[in-house]
Design a protein around this motif. Structure first.
Motif, PDB file in Angstrom:
ATOM      1  N   ASP A 106       0.751  -1.270  -0.106  1.00  0.00           N
ATOM      2  CA  ASP A 106       0.052   0.068   0.012  1.00  0.00           C
ATOM      3  C   ASP A 106       0.824   1.210  -0.152  1.00  0.00           C
ATOM      4  N   ALA A 107       2.071   1.082   0.423  1.00  0.00           N
ATOM      5  CA  ALA A 107       2.915   2.203   0.135  1.00  0.00           C
ATOM      6  C   ALA A 107       3.017   3.037  -1.076  1.00  0.00           C
ATOM      7  N   ILE A 108       3.294   4.026  -1.087  1.00  0.00           N
ATOM      8  CA  ILE A 108       3.027   4.995  -2.431  1.00  0.00           C
ATOM      9  C   ILE A 108       4.496   5.162  -2.955  1.00  0.00           C
ATOM     10  N   PHE A 109       4.845   4.914  -4.283  1.00  0.00           N
ATOM     11  CA  PHE A 109       6.159   5.046  -5.015  1.00  0.00           C
ATOM     12  C   PHE A 109       5.900   6.604  -5.771  1.00  0.00           C
ATOM     13  N   ALA A 110       6.768   7.347  -5.348  1.00  0.00           N
ATOM     14  CA  ALA A 110       6.473   8.478  -6.248  1.00  0.00           C
ATOM     15  C   ALA A 110       7.919   8.948  -6.716  1.00  0.00           C
ATOM     16  N   GLY A 158       8.184  14.069 -11.570  1.00  0.00           N
ATOM     17  CA  GLY A 158       7.479  14.100 -12.998  1.00  0.00           C
ATOM     18  C   GLY A 158       6.766  12.998 -13.348  1.00  0.00           C
ATOM     19  N   GLN A 159       6.525  11.802 -12.385  1.00  0.00           N
ATOM     20  CA  GLN A 159       5.736  10.716 -12.761  1.00  0.00           C
ATOM     21  C   GLN A 159       4.565  10.635 -11.864  1.00  0.00           C
ATOM     22  N   PRO A 160       3.464  10.004 -12.153  1.00  0.00           N
ATOM     23  CA  PRO A 160       2.386   9.856 -11.186  1.00  0.00           C
ATOM     24  C   PRO A 160       2.809   8.706 -10.110  1.00  0.00           C
ATOM     25  N   ALA A 161       2.248   8.915  -9.012  1.00  0.00           N
ATOM     26  CA  ALA A 161       2.572   8.180  -7.696  1.00  0.00           C
ATOM     27  C   ALA A 161       1.749   6.785  -7.795  1.00  0.00           C
ATOM     28  N   VAL A 162       2.466   5.825  -7.512  1.00  0.00           N
ATOM     29  CA  VAL A 162       1.892   4.470  -7.805  1.00  0.00           C
ATOM     30  C   VAL A 162       2.318   3.533  -6.630  1.00  0.00           C
ATOM     31  N   PRO A 163       1.124   2.686  -6.074  1.00  0.00           N
ATOM     32  CA  PRO A 163       1.314   1.912  -5.105  1.00  0.00           C
ATOM     33  C   PRO A 163       2.395   0.900  -5.275  1.00  0.00           C
ATOM     34  N   CYS A 164       2.932   0.474  -4.300  1.00  0.00           N
ATOM     35  CA  CYS A 164       4.056  -0.458  -4.620  1.00  0.00           C
ATOM     36  C   CYS A 164       3.709  -1.931  -4.726  1.00  0.00           C
ATOM     37  N   SER A 197      16.542  -3.633 -11.868  1.00  0.00           N
ATOM     38  CA  SER A 197      18.020  -3.758 -11.224  1.00  0.00           C
ATOM     39  C   SER A 197      18.132  -2.463 -10.182  1.00  0.00           C
ATOM     40  N   PHE A 198      17.682  -1.474 -10.811  1.00  0.00           N
ATOM     41  CA  PHE A 198      17.987  -0.079  -9.960  1.00  0.00           C
ATOM     42  C   PHE A 198      16.714   0.446  -9.367  1.00  0.00           C
ATOM     43  N   LEU A 199      15.599  -0.237  -9.543  1.00  0.00           N
ATOM     44  CA  LEU A 199      14.621   0.161  -8.870  1.00  0.00           C
ATOM     45  C   LEU A 199      14.290   0.080  -7.453  1.00  0.00           C
ATOM     46  N   ALA A 200      15.105  -1.071  -6.954  1.00  0.00           N
ATOM     47  CA  ALA A 200      15.362  -1.410  -5.579  1.00  0.00           C
ATOM     48  C   ALA A 200      15.974  -0.435  -4.760  1.00  0.00           C
ATOM     49  N   ALA A 201      16.712   0.485  -5.102  1.00  0.00           N
ATOM     50  CA  ALA A 201      17.351   1.353  -4.326  1.00  0.00           C
ATOM     51  C   ALA A 201      16.372   2.514  -4.237  1.00  0.00           C
ATOM     52  N   LEU A 202      15.288   2.567  -5.037  1.00  0.00           N
ATOM     53  CA  LEU A 202      14.335   3.770  -5.215  1.00  0.00           C
ATOM     54  C   LEU A 202      13.157   3.725  -4.273  1.00  0.00           C
ATOM     55  N   VAL A 203      12.798   2.261  -3.924  1.00  0.00           N
ATOM     56  CA  VAL A 203      11.825   2.077  -3.298  1.00  0.00           C
ATOM     57  C   VAL A 203      11.978   1.393  -1.777  1.00  0.00           C
TER      58      VAL A 203
END
Length: 121
Positions: free
Chosen positions: A34-38, A41-47, A65-71
């Motif tokens: 349920d956490a939100i990834f923002a 410049g892009q819309p927020a999306v639930p994890c 592969s690089f998303l792990a560091a951003l979430v």
């Protein structure tokens, strides 16, 4: 909302027929769907939505592969540690069944007092 969702995946790339990936990395999964990834410049999306998109191959593996560091908000944990959902409880019937109102007790005419024996003429 659908336009933003599509725009998000166009930004990360849309692929088909590709093996899926976890946005948390190999052997890990999202523990807080349920956490939100923002992303700026892009819309927020639930994890959870982002994880499903990755599993279905909508996010290229090179970008997974690089998303792990951003979430970090998604609470990535080893797959063995993922929280299991509580079992669904039995439904609660909030509407009582219709019942008929009680019927009035029947009134019985009382038996008249006995009369004298019939007389013979």
């Amino acid at each position: 909302m659908n336009f933003h969702f599509i725009a998000f995946f166009l930004f990360f790339g849309f692929t088909t027929g590709q093996d899926g990936c976890s946005i948390c990395g190999d052997g890990k999964g999202v523990n807080n769907s349920d956490a939100i990834f923002a992303f700026p410049g892009q819309p927020a999306v639930p994890c959870g939505t982002l994880e499903i998109a990755g599993q279905n191959g909508l996010i290229p593996i090179s970008q997974c592969s690089f998303l792990a560091a951003l979430v970090p908000m998604c609470d990535c944990v080893p797959l063995s540690d993922l929280a299991t959902p509580d079992p669904t409880s039995a439904p609660i019937n909030l509407t009582p069944s219709p019942t008929l109102p009680p019927t009035a007790e029947p009134t019985v005419n009382p038996t008249p007092n006995p009369t004298a024996e019939p007389t013979t003429n």
